[in-house]
Scaffold this motif. Structure first.
Motif, short mmCIF file in Angstrom:
data_model
loop_
_atom_site.label_atom_id
_atom_site.label_comp_id
_atom_site.label_asym_id
_atom_site.label_seq_id
_atom_site.Cartn_x
_atom_site.Cartn_y
_atom_site.Cartn_z
N PHE A 1 5.37 -0.65 5.71
CA PHE A 1 5.07 -1.89 6.44
C PHE A 1 4.40 -2.90 5.52
O PHE A 1 3.55 -2.54 4.70
CB PHE A 1 4.10 -1.62 7.59
CG PHE A 1 4.69 -0.91 8.77
CD1 PHE A 1 5.29 -1.62 9.80
CD2 PHE A 1 4.62 0.47 8.88
CE1 PHE A 1 5.82 -0.97 10.91
CE2 PHE A 1 5.14 1.14 9.98
CZ PHE A 1 5.75 0.41 11.00
N ASP A 2 4.78 -4.16 5.69
CA ASP A 2 3.95 -5.25 5.18
C ASP A 2 2.72 -5.30 6.09
O ASP A 2 2.76 -4.81 7.22
CB ASP A 2 4.74 -6.55 5.23
CG ASP A 2 3.90 -7.77 4.88
OD1 ASP A 2 3.15 -7.68 3.90
OD2 ASP A 2 3.98 -8.77 5.60
N LYS A 3 1.62 -5.89 5.63
CA LYS A 3 0.41 -5.94 6.46
C LYS A 3 0.37 -7.18 7.33
O LYS A 3 0.43 -7.11 8.55
CB LYS A 3 -0.86 -5.88 5.60
CG LYS A 3 -2.15 -5.93 6.45
CD LYS A 3 -3.40 -6.01 5.59
CE LYS A 3 -3.67 -7.40 5.07
NZ LYS A 3 -4.13 -8.36 6.12
N LEU B 1 2.31 -1.76 2.37
CA LEU B 1 2.42 -2.47 1.09
C LEU B 1 1.92 -3.89 1.31
O LEU B 1 2.52 -4.65 2.08
CB LEU B 1 3.88 -2.49 0.60
CG LEU B 1 4.59 -1.13 0.51
CD1 LEU B 1 6.03 -1.31 0.04
CD2 LEU B 1 3.85 -0.18 -0.43
N THR B 2 0.82 -4.25 0.66
CA THR B 2 0.22 -5.55 0.93
C THR B 2 -0.23 -6.26 -0.34
O THR B 2 -0.55 -5.61 -1.34
CB THR B 2 -1.00 -5.40 1.89
OG1 THR B 2 -1.58 -6.67 2.12
CG2 THR B 2 -2.05 -4.45 1.33
N VAL C 1 -9.07 -3.95 1.75
CA VAL C 1 -8.55 -4.46 3.01
C VAL C 1 -7.44 -3.54 3.52
O VAL C 1 -7.42 -3.14 4.68
CB VAL C 1 -8.01 -5.90 2.85
CG1 VAL C 1 -7.39 -6.39 4.14
CG2 VAL C 1 -9.13 -6.83 2.40
N GLY C 2 -6.52 -3.19 2.61
CA GLY C 2 -5.42 -2.30 2.97
C GLY C 2 -5.92 -0.95 3.45
O GLY C 2 -5.45 -0.42 4.47
N ASP C 3 -6.91 -0.39 2.74
CA ASP C 3 -7.46 0.93 3.10
C ASP C 3 -8.13 0.88 4.47
O ASP C 3 -8.01 1.82 5.27
CB ASP C 3 -8.48 1.39 2.05
CG ASP C 3 -7.81 1.81 0.74
OD1 ASP C 3 -6.60 2.11 0.77
OD2 ASP C 3 -8.51 1.84 -0.29
N ARG D 1 -1.23 6.02 3.90
CA ARG D 1 -1.94 5.37 2.80
C ARG D 1 -1.54 3.91 2.70
O ARG D 1 -0.58 3.47 3.34
CB ARG D 1 -1.68 6.08 1.46
CG ARG D 1 -0.25 6.11 1.01
CD ARG D 1 -0.02 7.17 -0.06
NE ARG D 1 1.37 7.28 -0.43
CZ ARG D 1 1.90 6.70 -1.48
NH1 ARG D 1 1.17 5.95 -2.29
NH2 ARG D 1 3.18 6.86 -1.77
N ALA D 2 -2.30 3.18 1.89
CA ALA D 2 -2.01 1.76 1.68
C ALA D 2 -1.99 1.46 0.19
O ALA D 2 -2.73 2.06 -0.58
CB ALA D 2 -3.08 0.90 2.37
N LYS D 3 -1.12 0.52 -0.21
CA LYS D 3 -1.09 0.06 -1.59
C LYS D 3 -1.37 -1.44 -1.57
O LYS D 3 -0.62 -2.21 -0.96
CB LYS D 3 0.27 0.34 -2.23
CG LYS D 3 0.53 1.83 -2.47
CD LYS D 3 1.71 2.02 -3.41
CE LYS D 3 1.84 3.49 -3.81
NZ LYS D 3 2.81 3.69 -4.90
N GLY D 4 -2.48 -1.84 -2.24
CA GLY D 4 -2.89 -3.24 -2.22
C GLY D 4 -2.60 -3.97 -3.52
O GLY D 4 -2.08 -3.39 -4.48
#
Length: 663
Positions: A352-354, A508-509, A515-517, A527-530
């Motif tokens: 997902f995009d944020k 994926l942001t 912020v992503g986390d 998980r998130a990748k910033g």
């Protein structure tokens, strides 16, 4: 990287039986019934009345004409394209029956085949009607306002920037922006939303922004239904470019984009039909090696020819695909063809995009509290007074939320607000100065920051919030924080996706990793990748694809377009009104509701299950009938009746998708 097929945009001709004629669109069905009447007349006169041979023969010839008319037309169209398919096999079988003087069985074959075809067409129309109905949503005329005059004109004559008047409880005639009035709009025809959405007039300062960048609370779409108030709408898209027009065009194209299963079935038919023709031709000469008459060999060959007809096989996949796409369209989801439909069901990972996808896409006030014993109400009024003088996006968010949550009104005690680039704002307040901004601004202005304030600051920043200290009379008297918060249904949707078997869900942001986390933790992502640029998102998707993982990219179709195009399935959020999203995505969620995702993935899996059932039914019937006719256990009439029954069975099975709901 998947290739987007833009070549063949004509309606799939393989099973398009919408033949006109003297009885209108139902001519084929009436011809089939007339064929049946003549067949039964011939059978009765021949069997029970002892009439002259020419009487029953005349009836059978009439049955041949009415039963074979549309079959011949379709066969000739296919032969012109060097395709030898079902219609060709049926004609050869009917001609063969006539050749061996079995006119009655030939007439029965054409009657049942034409009746089956026309009933199949009638059943398939139940799926296509819900797609074609989209085209009827758009009103044919609009009320154009010029000066003080209002004139009714065809929608095709509307020009960009024209002003149209929309009366209460009528359909809106164009994509545009409300410039006067406010109303509750039923957007369900476009977005599938069940609850009407409140819309208000835009406050125009200077030139209008681009259509895609206007806040959705001011935008209306062609084909949606106005509530109880009169609206004036500025037209921003021509009729041909309106969302509803593009939607109808794209939905009418989707059947041409065949799934792997459809392509495999097509390949099978291409070699199966020639093999059948060669085998049947060989059976015509069986009398040379078996003790039977020439006529018996020919009858056996014709029976096997009828038994080998892959009618049900040919319709089994397209009927399911069309039904699933129609069901999705009714729920405000555009699936671009069989490949996208099939790929949806195979997904194991979703990225997902944020901003605007998992989150609301706009900053919201999350915290506002005073420190060092400063009165909270006074603190909130003070912040409201200062921020209401600023045009900054964050300031507007803070003002809106303070007014909504605490029911406050600005008392206009602040003045001379000055923005300090990258640090915050400075203003005069009650004869003194007030500062709202970061630690650097406070330190430069000599504002004392307590350890308590610094602790809160660090904690909130780790949670991904943008934090601002408020300094007054040389002391930090409180802090406020804003954040792009998750959508209300994000966490529920993520859980439902996990429940239906999606193994990994990531974000994926371009925002900071913190912020992503923070968002990922709140809504249950793996998980998130910033700190990602569009090319970085593309690279991440590419890594999954290289490992053979089926991954979808869900985004807004603009900065996420490269990643969406390279994923197994590109899914665009809020695609209504967005040209880029509609063009780029394989699946377009017309509203901003991500809760449609589990539904379409479930729909894809159900359609794959039904396609498998249909293939087993159709192939099973052929596998049973060929030996049955070869060894004389079934005649032409039985073979045709079973075939047409199985064809209708697979169509009716596919139509179950029109009522699909995720449990």
């Amino acid at each position: 990287m998947k290739q987007h097929d833009h070549k063949d945009h004509n309606h799939n001709p393989d099973h398009d039986h919408d033949h006109g004629g003297i009885f209108g669109k139902n001519t084929e069905l009436y011809f089939a019934i007339i064929s049946g009447v003549f067949f039964f007349m011939g059978l009765i006169t021949e069997t029970f009345m002892g009439a002259a041979v020419w009487v029953s023969l005349g009836c059978y010839l009439a049955a041949y004409f009415f039963g074979g008319y549309f079959t011949l037309i379709e066969a000739l169209e296919k032969i012109g394209k060097r395709e030898f398919e079902i219609d060709f096999l049926m004609l050869v079988a009917a001609i063969g029956a006539a050749y061996i003087d079995r006119w009655g069985e030939g007439a029965l074959l054409l009657f049942l085949f034409s009746l089956g075809h026309s009933l199949e067409h009638y059943a398939m129309n139940k799926a296509t009607k819900s797609i074609k109905a989209l085209g009827e949503l758009s009103p044919k005329t609009a009320l154009l306002k010029k000066g003080g005059d209002i004139k009714e004109i065809p929608v095709g004559e509307l020009k960009v920037n024209d002003i149209i008047v929309v009366k209460p409880n009528t359909k809106i005639s164009a994509d545009g922006v409300i410039v006067k009035g406010g109303s509750s709009i039923d957007q369900s025809p476009i977005t599938g939303e069940s609850i009407p959405v409140d819309k208000t007039a835009i406050k125009i300062i200077g030139d209008l922004p681009e259509f895609n960048k206007i806040d959705r609370s001011h935008v209306v779409f062609n084909g949606t239904i106005n509530g109880d108030s009169v609206l004036e709408v500025q037209v921003l898209k021509l009729h041909a470019d309106a969302t509803i027009s593009r939607l109808v065009k794209m939905v009418s194209e989707v059947e041409t984009k065949k799934s792997p299963t459809q392509l495999t079935t097509k390949k099978f038919e291409k070699w199966f039909v020639p093999v059948v023709v060669v085998s049947v031709f060989s059976l015509c000469f069986l009398f040379l090696v078996v003790d039977e008459t020439v006529q018996e060999s020919l009858y056996r060959a014709i029976s096997v020819l009828v038994a080998s007809s892959p009618c049900a096989l040919a319709i089994s996949t397209p009927s399911a695909v069309l039904s699933a796409i129609a069901r999705a369209a009714k729920k405000g989801v555009l699936i671009k063809g069989g490949r996208a439909l099939e790929d949806l069901g195979s997904l194991t990972t979703i990225a997902f995009d944020k901003t605007g996808t998992l989150t609301e896409g706009k900053p919201r006030l999350v915290n506002a509290f005073s420190l060092n014993g400063f009165d909270k109400k006074e603190f909130l009024n003070l912040v409201l007074d200062v921020e209401s003088l600023s045009n900054h996006l964050l300031a507007k968010a803070i003002v809106n939320d303070l007014q909504a949550e605490y029911n406050l009104e600005s008392k206009d005690r602040s003045s001379n607000v000055m923005s300090i680039q990258g640090k915050g704002v400075k203003a005069q307040y009650n004869g003194g100065h007030i500062y709202i901004g970061n630690v650097q601004l406070m330190e430069e202005e000599g504002i004392q920051i307590s350890s308590e304030a610094l602790d809160y600051l660090g904690k909130l920043q780790k949670e991904g919030q943008t934090v601002m200290l408020v300094g007054y009379k040389e002391t930090a008297i409180g802090l406020i924080s804003v954040m792009d918060v998750p959508r209300k249904n994000s966490a529920i949707t993520i859980q439902r996706l996990k429940d239906i078997g999606i193994k990994e869900i990531i974000m994926l942001t371009g925002d900071h990793q913190n912020v992503g986390d923070a968002i990922a933790k709140q809504i249950g992502l793996n998980r998130a990748k910033g700190n990602l640029l569009p090319e970085d998102k593309l690279k991440v998707i590419g890594e999954y694809i290289k490992k053979g993982i089926k991954i979808a990219m869900v985004g807004d179709g603009v900065n996420d377009a490269p990643a969406m195009a390279s994923s197994t399935v590109g899914i665009a959020m809020g695609a209504a009104g967005s040209d880029v999203a509609l063009e780029t995505a394989d699946v377009a969620l017309m509203s901003d509701k991500i809760e449609s995702l589990p539904f379409v993935i479930g729909l894809s899996r159900k359609s794959k299950s039904i396609i498998k059932q249909n293939l087993w039914i159709s192939m099973g019937i052929v596998a049973l009938l060929i030996p049955a006719t070869l060894f004389g256990y079934a005649n032409i009439g039985v073979a045709v009746a079973i075939h047409e029954g199985s064809t209708l069975l697979v169509v009716i099975n596919a139509l179950r998708l029109l009522r699909y709901n995720l449990d």
